[in-house]
Write an enzyme that holds these catalytic residues in place. Sequence first.
Site, PDB file in Angstrom:
ATOM      1  N   ASP A   1       1.409  -2.343  -3.128  1.00  0.00           N
ATOM      2  CA  ASP A   1       1.403  -0.876  -3.072  1.00  0.00           C
ATOM      3  C   ASP A   1       0.034  -0.383  -3.525  1.00  0.00           C
ATOM      4  OD1 ASP A   1       1.393  -1.195  -5.801  1.00  0.00           O
ATOM      5  OD2 ASP A   1       3.140   0.086  -6.172  1.00  0.00           O
TER       6      ASP A   1
ATOM      7  N   TYR B   1       5.737  -2.646   2.091  1.00  0.00           N
ATOM      8  CA  TYR B   1       5.799  -2.774   0.627  1.00  0.00           C
ATOM      9  C   TYR B   1       7.248  -2.862   0.136  1.00  0.00           C
ATOM     10  CZ  TYR B   1       6.499  -1.610  -4.103  1.00  0.00           C
ATOM     11  OH  TYR B   1       6.993  -1.670  -5.373  1.00  0.00           O
TER      12      TYR B   1
ATOM     13  N   GLU C   1      13.201   1.646  -5.298  1.00  0.00           N
ATOM     14  CA  GLU C   1      11.929   1.626  -4.570  1.00  0.00           C
ATOM     15  C   GLU C   1      11.782   2.851  -3.666  1.00  0.00           C
ATOM     16  OE1 GLU C   1       9.450  -0.138  -5.268  1.00  0.00           O
ATOM     17  OE2 GLU C   1      10.388  -1.631  -6.543  1.00  0.00           O
TER      18      GLU C   1
HETATM   19  N1  ADE Z   1       6.525   1.691  -8.493  1.00  0.00           N
HETATM   20  C1  ADE Z   1       7.059   1.231  -7.353  1.00  0.00           C
HETATM   21  N2  ADE Z   1       7.892   0.238  -7.574  1.00  0.00           N
HETATM   22  C2  ADE Z   1       7.934   0.051  -8.904  1.00  0.00           C
HETATM   23  C3  ADE Z   1       8.635  -0.808  -9.752  1.00  0.00           C
HETATM   24  N3  ADE Z   1       9.490  -1.682  -9.260  1.00  0.00           N
HETATM   25  N4  ADE Z   1       8.410  -0.715 -11.071  1.00  0.00           N
HETATM   26  C4  ADE Z   1       7.542   0.183 -11.539  1.00  0.00           C
HETATM   27  N5  ADE Z   1       6.854   1.028 -10.806  1.00  0.00           N
HETATM   28  C5  ADE Z   1       7.049   0.964  -9.492  1.00  0.00           C
END
Ligand code: ADE
Length: 277
Positions: A135, A117, A37
């Site tokens: 997000d 987030y 993340e």
């Molecule tokens: N963007 C942010 N977190 C994500 C996730 N877990 N899977 C795919 N895209 C992302």
Amino acid sequence: MPAAAVDVEAILAWYGQRRRDLPWRRTRDPYRILVSEVMLQQTQVARVVPYYQAFLALFPDEAALAAAPVADVLRAWSGLGYNRRALTLQTAARVVVRDGWPRDVDGLRLLPGVGPYTAAAVASFAFDLQVAAVDTNVRRVIARLDRRERTPAELQRRAAALLPPARAADWNQAVMELGATVCGSRTPVCDACPAIGCRSRGRPALAASGRARGAGGAPARIRFEDSDRFVRGRIVAALAAGEPLPDGFEPVRLERALAGLERDGLVVREGASVRLP
Ligand code: ADE
């Protein structure tokens, strides 16, 4: 207008069939999820995957990351950009090694570099807590579903109301996936969308963000190559590779970038010499 009656099961079923096989979707380890993340905070999925795998090969758990020399961590991160994230992530790993993993969103938010987030993502993906991770993609998808923009607090409430019982992890991933692959900011592909009940189906997209668009509206952007961030990235990449500082930049630009890196703890300067911490 009331919120749309969304077929949550149809979206979950679509996700089950169409989900991309991303490495962080194969783990429930909070450390691995946090690494993903943080890397994904400002960087595209395709760019993150190789860095994620290489980073975890070097630092397979929070103890390894906490104990690593800062220069090794920056070397592994270099090229991904926003290198300060690497230092913050290492600080978070050190807190976790000392105190253990926080088990709720409020506790996770106290970790360095973890905002609302990221805390919700780790809480749902690793600990199966019933929290909505919102997000940019999720915000856009929900805005289109209901054809309504909301304040952040209202949006969080709406996202929480959509959560299917005991399926928060899959649901959060599913909505993110929908935003990334079908309900894109410029090019929603309504024909491929499983969101039965969406109020924007086949209608012009809601503006992707609050930013004004079109004539005179878009803010002037400087090219990445002209930004300080570009120079900073080149400096860290050179030092990480054991090379001298990059040449070709005006001395004043180089100095400004070095001063910023030093302020952020990404380089150490001793007299004329510069090194990673
Ligand atoms: N963007 C942010 N977190 C994500 C996730 N877990 N899977 C795919 N895209 C992302």
